[in-house]
Design a protein around this motif. Structure first.
Motif, mmCIF file in Angstrom:
data_model
loop_
_atom_site.group_PDB
_atom_site.id
_atom_site.type_symbol
_atom_site.label_atom_id
_atom_site.label_comp_id
_atom_site.label_asym_id
_atom_site.label_seq_id
_atom_site.Cartn_x
_atom_site.Cartn_y
_atom_site.Cartn_z
ATOM 1 N N PHE A 1 25.117 -6.110 -13.026
ATOM 2 C CA PHE A 1 26.392 -6.287 -12.597
ATOM 3 C C PHE A 1 26.607 -8.002 -12.203
ATOM 4 O O PHE A 1 25.813 -8.435 -11.796
ATOM 5 N N ASP B 1 22.051 -3.097 1.781
ATOM 6 C CA ASP B 1 23.033 -3.327 0.684
ATOM 7 C C ASP B 1 22.970 -2.374 -0.367
ATOM 8 O O ASP B 1 22.028 -2.177 -1.076
ATOM 9 N N ALA C 1 24.038 0.021 -3.506
ATOM 10 C CA ALA C 1 24.697 -0.401 -4.660
ATOM 11 C C ALA C 1 24.439 -1.989 -5.197
ATOM 12 O O ALA C 1 25.500 -2.506 -5.470
ATOM 13 N N VAL D 1 22.668 -9.771 -4.425
ATOM 14 C CA VAL D 1 23.004 -11.000 -3.784
ATOM 15 C C VAL D 1 23.568 -11.058 -2.481
ATOM 16 O O VAL D 1 23.327 -11.661 -1.419
ATOM 17 N N GLN E 1 20.712 2.409 -8.288
ATOM 18 C CA GLN E 1 20.198 3.522 -9.363
ATOM 19 C C GLN E 1 19.684 2.765 -10.336
ATOM 20 O O GLN E 1 18.951 3.395 -11.420
ATOM 21 N N ASP F 1 19.241 6.944 -6.037
ATOM 22 C CA ASP F 1 20.548 7.532 -6.228
ATOM 23 C C ASP F 1 21.407 7.561 -4.983
ATOM 24 O O ASP F 1 21.056 8.123 -3.928
ATOM 25 N N ARG G 1 31.849 9.325 -3.651
ATOM 26 C CA ARG G 1 30.476 9.988 -3.179
ATOM 27 C C ARG G 1 29.645 8.973 -2.706
ATOM 28 O O ARG G 1 28.617 9.249 -1.779
ATOM 29 N N MET G 2 29.604 7.723 -2.765
ATOM 30 C CA MET G 2 28.944 6.545 -1.998
ATOM 31 C C MET G 2 29.399 6.599 -0.689
ATOM 32 O O MET G 2 28.647 6.330 0.221
HETATM 33 C C1 LIG Z 1 30.154 -3.307 -8.403
HETATM 34 S S1 LIG Z 1 28.379 -3.185 -8.623
HETATM 35 C C2 LIG Z 1 28.021 -4.258 -7.213
HETATM 36 C C3 LIG Z 1 26.758 -4.992 -7.199
HETATM 37 C C4 LIG Z 1 26.464 -5.831 -6.034
HETATM 38 N N1 LIG Z 1 26.338 -5.247 -4.766
HETATM 39 C C5 LIG Z 1 27.465 -7.147 -6.347
HETATM 40 O O1 LIG Z 1 28.417 -7.041 -5.509
HETATM 41 O O2 LIG Z 1 27.141 -7.922 -7.002
HETATM 42 C C6 LIG Z 1 28.070 -1.659 -8.413
HETATM 43 C C7 LIG Z 1 26.411 -1.241 -8.420
HETATM 44 O O3 LIG Z 1 26.733 0.121 -8.176
HETATM 45 C C8 LIG Z 1 25.317 0.732 -8.809
HETATM 46 N N2 LIG Z 1 25.331 2.239 -8.793
HETATM 47 C C9 LIG Z 1 26.026 3.072 -9.603
HETATM 48 N N3 LIG Z 1 25.872 4.214 -9.342
HETATM 49 C C10 LIG Z 1 25.001 4.340 -8.256
HETATM 50 C C11 LIG Z 1 24.417 5.345 -7.554
HETATM 51 N N4 LIG Z 1 24.676 6.457 -7.787
HETATM 52 N N5 LIG Z 1 23.415 5.085 -6.712
HETATM 53 C C12 LIG Z 1 23.088 3.555 -6.478
HETATM 54 N N6 LIG Z 1 23.937 2.590 -7.108
HETATM 55 C C13 LIG Z 1 24.584 2.937 -7.714
HETATM 56 C C14 LIG Z 1 25.433 -0.010 -10.070
HETATM 57 O O4 LIG Z 1 24.188 -0.046 -10.857
HETATM 58 C C15 LIG Z 1 26.087 -1.350 -9.986
HETATM 59 O O5 LIG Z 1 24.727 -2.217 -9.681
#
Ligand SMILES: C[S@@+](CC[C@H](N)C(=O)[O-])C[C@H]1O[C@@H](n2cnc3c(N)ncnc32)[C@H](O)[C@@H]1O
Length: 367
Positions: free
Chosen positions: A203, A229, A231, A236, A255, A282, A314-315
């Motif tokens: 991302f 931190d 997701a 960063v 994930q 997850d 869900r998060m």
């Molecule tokens: C909007 S990005 C944010 C990334 C980072 N925190 C940033 O601000 O640059 C959301 C992240 O959620 C992760 N993600 C999506 N579904 C997830 C899950 N079920 N469990 C953990 N991470 C997940 C994605 O892979 C992605 O890296």
């Protein structure tokens, strides 16, 4: 038991009436690779980017064994495992990281094209470096997610790229004649004093998203020995917290395999790898209830309405489960998504910390 696509499900990924576990691109990749997959020796087939197991399990049902599989998303990996168990095809494949062991000596690679060109470049380079010289890559996707630039990325690593006819809004590219292979290396940049490392598909790449910047501008010093931190993407937020607060330990989780690899590289580049632990998970499924005091989150969003409604709540729910009463969830979100009522309901009292033209930062206190 004859194999049927109807048996495949998406769980533990989101399920819904418009969300299928197999689509027209999967069927086209399978049809177009039918002859190439016939009579392959054990271990010669590799599948990359299978969403919920259709490519792997249809190939296994047709006789393939020792299939090597890489899926970036852990939810896809878990869906494949559950579908394999349901269809009696477990033991026909192994899930592996995106590295030399995945593709060495491969004769046929089935690839669901990733959306990111850099992710495709990383995958193509790795295949070209390690696969059999006679390898054929059968790479397909939905037309709406494909661009001509994908053909060029494949041409950088293969002598010949042929294109199938489109069928049901899907298409397949065939790549043959690997050359100039290369192992994936992360893109590097320094943004606002933070070193960012990003493998293809992470991302925001080697930049910092503007929502993330707003979150970083307002995050307080956590009143805890360890922060999460959630997701983490390129990590960063985790690395910035660790750099700012030299006694803080941070757990970064995501994930996505490229996110995890990127977050590890980012922590190393900032000299905080000893205090930033990175985990592929997850949400926070590996964490006990009431076990954390501070979580930072920039939740995933998605163009599909059904997914947008499901992912972030869900998060929030898993953060609420893992936070101790009084612990805090700091979240940044696109203001149009109006997450505040959901945060109040799912986590607890929520205060607005900052808001700019596009994003809102809130802090929610767990009940
Ligand atoms: C909007 S990005 C944010 C990334 C980072 N925190 C940033 O601000 O640059 C959301 C992240 O959620 C992760 N993600 C999506 N579904 C997830 C899950 N079920 N469990 C953990 N991470 C997940 C994605 O892979 C992605 O890296």
């Amino acid at each position: 038991m004859p194999f049927s696509f109807d048996a495949l499900r998406r769980r533990p990924d989101l399920e819904g009436p418009d969300l299928g576990a197999v689509d027209a691109a999967d069927r086209l990749i399978l049809d177009e690779s039918d002859a190439a997959r016939a009579d392959l020796p054990q271990g010669a087939l590799v599948v990359i980017g299978d969403t919920h197991g259709a490519l792997t399990l249809a190939s296994a049902a047709a006789g393939a064994r020792g299939i090597r599989v890489h899926q970036d998303e852990l939810l896809g990996e878990r869906a494949l495992a559950a579908n394999a168990a349901d269809t009696g095809l477990d033991g026909t494949y192994a899930s592996l990281p995106l590295d030399a062991n995945l593709v060495s000596g491969a004769r046929v690679v089935l690839l669901r094209l990733p959306r990111s060109l850099r992710a495709l470049a990383d995958i193509a380079g790795l295949i070209a470096l390690h696969a059999d010289p006679e390898v054929v890559v059968v790479a397909g996707g939905r037309l709406k997610h494909m661009t001509l630039a994908m053909n060029d990325v494949l041409r950088d690593r293969f002598d010949r790229v042929d294109v199938s006819h489109a069928r049901q809004k899907s298409r397949v590219l065939f790549a043959r004649g690997p050359h100039d292979g290369a192992a994936p290396t992360p893109e590097a940049a320094e943004v606002d004093g933070i070193h960012v490392r990003a493998f293809g598909g992470a991302f925001a790449g080697a930049s910092i998203d503007i929502g993330t910047r707003l979150l970083l501008a307002h995050l307080p010093e956590p009143r805890a020995a360890e922060a999460i931190d959630l997701a983490c993407g390129t990590g960063v937020v985790a690395s910035a917290l660790a750099v700012r607060h030299p006694s803080l330990r941070v757990l970064a989780c995501d994930q996505s395999a490229v996110a995890v690899a990127s977050a590890r590289a980012t922590a190393a580049a900032n000299g905080v790898a000893d205090r930033v632990r990175v985990q592929r998970d997850d949400v926070l499924s590996k964490h006990a209830d009431d076990s954390a005091s501070f979580i930072a989150l920039n939740p995933p969003f998605h163009a599909g309405a059904a997914l947008a409604d499901g992912l972030a709540p869900r998060m929030f729910a898993d953060a609420a489960r893992v936070l101790r009463p009084g612990g805090e969830l700091w979240t940044v979100w696109n203001s149009a998504l109006q997450y505040r009522p959901a945060l109040e309901r799912i986590v607890g009292p929520t205060r607005q910390i900052a808001r700019d033209r596009k994003f809102t930062v809130t802090a929610s206190t767990a009940r």
